[in-house]
Design a protein around this motif. Structure first.
Motif, PDB file in Angstrom:
ATOM      1  N   LYS A 401      34.237  49.097  43.005  1.00  0.00           N
ATOM      2  CA  LYS A 401      34.724  47.856  42.384  1.00  0.00           C
ATOM      3  C   LYS A 401      36.153  48.013  41.869  1.00  0.00           C
ATOM      4  N   TYR A 403      38.468  50.063  42.939  1.00  0.00           N
ATOM      5  CA  TYR A 403      39.440  50.222  44.028  1.00  0.00           C
ATOM      6  C   TYR A 403      39.015  49.404  45.252  1.00  0.00           C
ATOM      7  N   LYS A 404      38.632  48.141  45.013  1.00  0.00           N
ATOM      8  CA  LYS A 404      38.082  47.321  46.091  1.00  0.00           C
ATOM      9  C   LYS A 404      39.082  47.066  47.216  1.00  0.00           C
ATOM     10  N   ASP A 405      40.378  47.146  46.901  1.00  0.00           N
ATOM     11  CA  ASP A 405      41.372  46.921  47.951  1.00  0.00           C
ATOM     12  C   ASP A 405      41.354  48.043  48.985  1.00  0.00           C
ATOM     13  N   TYR A 406      40.848  49.181  48.594  1.00  0.00           N
ATOM     14  CA  TYR A 406      40.819  50.317  49.522  1.00  0.00           C
ATOM     15  C   TYR A 406      39.486  50.422  50.262  1.00  0.00           C
ATOM     16  N   TYR A 407      38.516  49.566  49.867  1.00  0.00           N
ATOM     17  CA  TYR A 407      37.192  49.616  50.487  1.00  0.00           C
ATOM     18  C   TYR A 407      36.841  48.245  51.045  1.00  0.00           C
ATOM     19  N   PRO A 408      37.126  48.001  52.320  1.00  0.00           N
ATOM     20  CA  PRO A 408      36.799  46.691  52.925  1.00  0.00           C
ATOM     21  C   PRO A 408      35.297  46.565  53.152  1.00  0.00           C
TER      22      PRO A 408
END
Length: 415
Positions: A401, A403-408
């Motif tokens: 949550k 680092y959501k930009d790094y986990y599609p």
């Protein structure tokens, strides 16, 4: 004022300061007083080696025929206690046989027998209370039997079914019981040793001890030496109990060390040490009882080396015929088997008969099979329980949550 008088004057005025006092002591002592050594001077240059002193003797109470050698060493246990010792030891034999065969039939994935080492379990367990904390290695099943762990609990753990307290997360024979103060067994070798010392340090001043079981192989791990040193320097009420059964899996003790067994390491660390006949349940009982008395009264560790022999394979993943002869195993199984030795003692005193033996063997086998059949029929735990009470899952959710930009991640809002 002379040098000698100057030092005397200095020590007399600052006597409470140990540095000056010890300095004064060094100047006028005929013995070496270097920090960390308590010894004498010598003018002979020679090595100190294992032949420089006598080996540590092995304490025993019974001979191989179950005869008491010194009446003063007879623990004089009640008939009920002696019979319980024998029943628990023989029950362990029967359970081992059935569960070992179940692994060979593909019903469970792994198993370890305790053949030949029953006296180390039962003798030590009988000398302790259930409030004393146990850190086992993986071959201390008899300790749990003595404390009241049920046959059903053993079977459920080995099958990893829905009633397994560990919810199927552990390998078979990795038992644990919060109620019985038996810390869950871990697979990595030797890790329980410094953990046990830490627990004992926390228990100082209380009326309980910690006992930590380990094998001769684990004694070669770095964790063992760290545990010995911390136990001694921190004055921990811990019993370090080594089951020296002759082999670390396939490695015989002759290839593991060159010194006088494991017991010789105790004095070098400043630990009270006992070496006992691990096939003599009374000797193990007396030694453990004495160790607990010392650990509690002095807040000191005690090292016990119980010399025994592993009659069975190391585990179901091992074939011991590859590294030792069948004749060697038969010799130990027939001449110095701990359960037989106790039975000889009981029979000569009229505490046990052949009729009672047959009746008990039938009942014990029936009880084990009842638990076995029930455990095999139980369902496995729900797969979601793999994550229950596991902190890492929640930490991962928070990480994703953050680092959501790094986990599609698809449908992230449902995580």
């Amino acid at each position: 004022m002379t040098m000698c008088k100057s030092v005397q004057f200095l020590c007399g005025n600052i006597l409470k300061k140990s540095y000056f006092f010890n300095y004064h002591k060094c100047l006028f002592s005929s013995s070496p007083l270097f920090p960390g050594a308590k010894t004498t001077w010598t003018e002979q240059l020679e090595f100190t080696e294992k032949n420089s002193y006598h080996p540590i003797p092995v304490y025993r109470v019974m001979d191989r025929q179950g005869n008491i050698l010194n009446s003063n060493e007879d623990p004089k246990l009640s008939t009920a206690t002696i019979i319980k010792m024998y029943k628990d030891m023989s029950l362990l034999n029967i359970m081992d046989k059935i569960l070992y065969e179940s692994q060979r039939q593909g019903r469970i994935s792994f198993y370890m027998t305790n053949h030949g080492e029953e006296a180390t379990h039962i003798g030590s367990a009988a000398a302790l209370n259930n409030d004393d904390v146990v850190y086992g290695q993986y071959r201390e099943v008899g300790v749990l039997i003595w404390r009241g762990f049920t046959l059903q609990q053993f079977v459920d753990q080995c099958y990893g079914n829905k009633d397994d307290a560990g919810k199927g997360r552990q390998m078979p024979v990795h038992y644990g019981s919060k109620e019985l103060n038996f810390i869950t067994i871990s697979s990595p070798l030797g890790t329980q040793m410094p953990q046990a010392v830490g627990s004992a340090y926390a228990l100082r001043g209380k009326n309980n001890v910690v006992i930590c079981y380990f094998g001769d192989g684990a004694a070669s791990e770095g964790d063992a030496h760290a545990a010995f040193n911390f136990a001694a320097t921190l004055d921990c009420p811990v019993i370090l109990f080594c089951r020296n059964n002759g082999y670390a899996i396939s490695t015989p003790v002759e290839e593991q060390y060159r010194g006088d067994g494991i017991a010789s390491r105790g004095p070098s660390y400043g630990i009270h040490t006992l070496r006992v006949d691990g096939n003599d349940v009374f000797a193990v009982y007396n030694a453990t009882k004495k160790a607990k008395e010392v650990a509690l009264s002095e807040n000191k560790p005690v090292l016990i080396e119980a010399l025994t022999y592993r009659v069975g394979d190391h585990s179901t993943s091992d074939d011991s015929s590859a590294y030792r002869s069948p004749e060697e195993v038969t010799l130990w199984a027939t001449n110095d088997y701990p359960t037989n030795k106790l039975r000889y003692y009981m029979e000569t005193r009229g505490l046990w008969s052949k009729e009672e033996e047959e009746k008990w063997a039938q009942q014990a086998r029936k009880d084990v099979l009842t638990a076995f059949n029930a455990g095999e029929k139980k369902l496995k735990p729900k797969w979601t329980e793999m994550f229950d009470e596991v902190r890492q899952q929640q930490e991962m959710v928070e990480h994703v949550k953050k680092y959501k930009d790094y986990y599609p991640v698809e449908k992230f809002e449902n995580i």
